[in-house]
Design a protein around this motif. Sequence first.
Motif, PDB file in Angstrom:
ATOM      1  N   UNK A  40     -75.837  -0.737 -46.347  1.00 22.14           N
ATOM      2  CA  UNK A  40     -76.121  -2.115 -46.750  1.00 22.14           C
ATOM      3  C   UNK A  40     -76.197  -2.169 -48.272  1.00 22.14           C
ATOM      4  N   UNK A  44     -80.542  -8.514 -54.975  1.00 22.15           N
ATOM      5  CA  UNK A  44     -81.966  -8.812 -54.784  1.00 22.15           C
ATOM      6  C   UNK A  44     -82.345 -10.097 -55.507  1.00 22.15           C
ATOM      7  N   UNK A  46     -81.230 -14.249 -56.291  1.00 26.80           N
ATOM      8  CA  UNK A  46     -80.583 -15.293 -55.502  1.00 26.80           C
ATOM      9  C   UNK A  46     -79.564 -16.098 -56.288  1.00 26.80           C
ATOM     10  N   UNK A  95     -73.357 -18.248 -55.465  1.00 23.71           N
ATOM     11  CA  UNK A  95     -73.720 -17.041 -54.731  1.00 23.71           C
ATOM     12  C   UNK A  95     -73.620 -17.269 -53.228  1.00 23.71           C
ATOM     13  N   UNK A  96     -73.918 -18.491 -52.788  1.00 18.93           N
ATOM     14  CA  UNK A  96     -73.886 -18.768 -51.357  1.00 18.93           C
ATOM     15  C   UNK A  96     -72.458 -18.659 -50.819  1.00 18.93           C
ATOM     16  N   UNK A 100     -74.521 -12.759 -50.112  1.00  9.07           N
ATOM     17  CA  UNK A 100     -75.609 -11.946 -50.649  1.00  9.07           C
ATOM     18  C   UNK A 100     -75.374 -10.456 -50.498  1.00  9.07           C
ATOM     19  N   UNK A 101     -74.764 -10.066 -49.344  1.00  9.16           N
ATOM     20  CA  UNK A 101     -74.714  -8.645 -49.023  1.00  9.16           C
ATOM     21  C   UNK A 101     -73.423  -8.286 -48.308  1.00  9.16           C
ATOM     22  N   UNK A 135     -79.052   0.530 -49.131  1.00 12.58           N
ATOM     23  CA  UNK A 135     -79.768   1.226 -48.056  1.00 12.58           C
ATOM     24  C   UNK A 135     -78.729   1.839 -47.131  1.00 12.58           C
TER      25      UNK A 135
ATOM     26  N   UNK B  10     -79.686 -17.787 -43.844  1.00 12.85           N
ATOM     27  CA  UNK B  10     -79.289 -17.376 -45.194  1.00 12.85           C
ATOM     28  C   UNK B  10     -80.528 -17.090 -46.017  1.00 12.85           C
ATOM     29  N   UNK B  11     -80.309 -16.466 -47.168  1.00 12.04           N
ATOM     30  CA  UNK B  11     -81.418 -16.160 -48.080  1.00 12.04           C
ATOM     31  C   UNK B  11     -81.173 -16.851 -49.404  1.00 12.04           C
ATOM     32  N   UNK B  12     -82.157 -17.648 -49.827  1.00 10.78           N
ATOM     33  CA  UNK B  12     -82.118 -18.197 -51.177  1.00 10.78           C
ATOM     34  C   UNK B  12     -83.514 -18.685 -51.542  1.00 10.78           C
ATOM     35  N   UNK B  57     -72.513 -21.303 -45.575  1.00 12.31           N
ATOM     36  CA  UNK B  57     -73.878 -20.777 -45.727  1.00 12.31           C
ATOM     37  C   UNK B  57     -74.086 -19.435 -45.032  1.00 12.31           C
ATOM     38  N   UNK B  60     -75.568 -14.753 -40.789  1.00 12.00           N
ATOM     39  CA  UNK B  60     -76.675 -13.808 -40.670  1.00 12.00           C
ATOM     40  C   UNK B  60     -77.067 -13.238 -42.023  1.00 12.00           C
ATOM     41  N   UNK B  61     -78.245 -12.651 -42.057  1.00 12.41           N
ATOM     42  CA  UNK B  61     -78.663 -11.831 -43.191  1.00 12.41           C
ATOM     43  C   UNK B  61     -79.073 -10.459 -42.657  1.00 12.41           C
ATOM     44  N   UNK B  62     -78.876  -9.449 -43.471  1.00  9.27           N
ATOM     45  CA  UNK B  62     -79.323  -8.097 -43.163  1.00  9.27           C
ATOM     46  C   UNK B  62     -80.256  -7.692 -44.296  1.00  9.27           C
ATOM     47  N   UNK B  63     -81.490  -7.391 -43.931  1.00  4.58           N
ATOM     48  CA  UNK B  63     -82.501  -7.077 -44.942  1.00  4.58           C
ATOM     49  C   UNK B  63     -82.990  -5.645 -44.724  1.00  4.58           C
ATOM     50  N   UNK B  64     -83.023  -4.884 -45.787  1.00  4.50           N
ATOM     51  CA  UNK B  64     -83.520  -3.513 -45.696  1.00  4.50           C
ATOM     52  C   UNK B  64     -85.033  -3.519 -45.466  1.00  4.50           C
ATOM     53  N   UNK B  72     -87.456  -7.065 -50.483  1.00  3.75           N
ATOM     54  CA  UNK B  72     -86.953  -8.276 -51.112  1.00  3.75           C
ATOM     55  C   UNK B  72     -87.013  -8.212 -52.631  1.00  3.75           C
ATOM     56  N   UNK B  76     -86.489 -14.012 -52.984  1.00  4.89           N
ATOM     57  CA  UNK B  76     -85.741 -14.106 -51.726  1.00  4.89           C
ATOM     58  C   UNK B  76     -86.614 -14.649 -50.592  1.00  4.89           C
TER      59      UNK B  76
END
Lengths: 139, 98
Positions: A40, A44, A46, A95-96, A100-101, A135, B10-12, B57, B60-64, B72, B76
């Motif tokens: 991943x 970090x 936004x 960015x959207x 993000x990843x 990660x 989403x993340x923002x 938008x 999904x999001x993948x968060x460590x 974060x 975020x």
Amino acid sequence: MKSLTEYLWFEVPGRRGFVNITDTIKALVRKSEVGEGICLVNAMHITAAVFINDAEDGLLHDFDVWLEKLAPHAPTSHYDHNRTGEDNADAHLKRQIMGREVVVAITNGKLDFGPWEQIFYGEFDGNRRKRVLVKIIGE
Amino acid sequence: MATHPTASVYINDAEDGLLHDYEVWLEKLAPHAPTQNYRHNLTGEDNADAHLKRQIMGREVVVAITKGRLDFGPWEQIFYGEFDGHRRKRVLVKIIGE
């Protein structure tokens, strides 16, 4: 399960820019000693993106022009977010679009890429230090 | 991850002005009306725009997770984005690790 967590710092001069981070991520995959797993890589912050696409300068320029058309920086007063004193609402929108990843498969100890996939950091509100998280988990 | 193709996760930023800006911007990029401008709406639906908005938008999001916490950056926040509401929808959360 093996895991590796690393943080990459960027300070892109100017408001916007793209940085190819593929070699750095490949080195971290080797360091993790993961043979089968996933990697991943996420911004970090936004107003920044991590995305996969072609390492071709013309395309990077095209992204920049296209994003500016879809989410113009100016006039900054068109965005409610900028009433907070910021001038970076457009960067949140850009960015959207770019994401993000990315999540990349690791197979036989290597990023399992298609022929042209390269990982980029996309900055849309630069001139400051920002972090990317990497990660890696697997066996 | 959103399990419906007219919603997003989403993340923002959790800032009301920005949420309003997203709303205005998405409506400009993928307007709801005129609904007959979309082939998808010939099926009897009127939500083609919602499928497009969700595509911008993200699904999904993948968060460590590091040391038992979401890893974060400073601003975020995770959001559910609805583009065709008034009905029950699900979000799936999958957490793996040791």
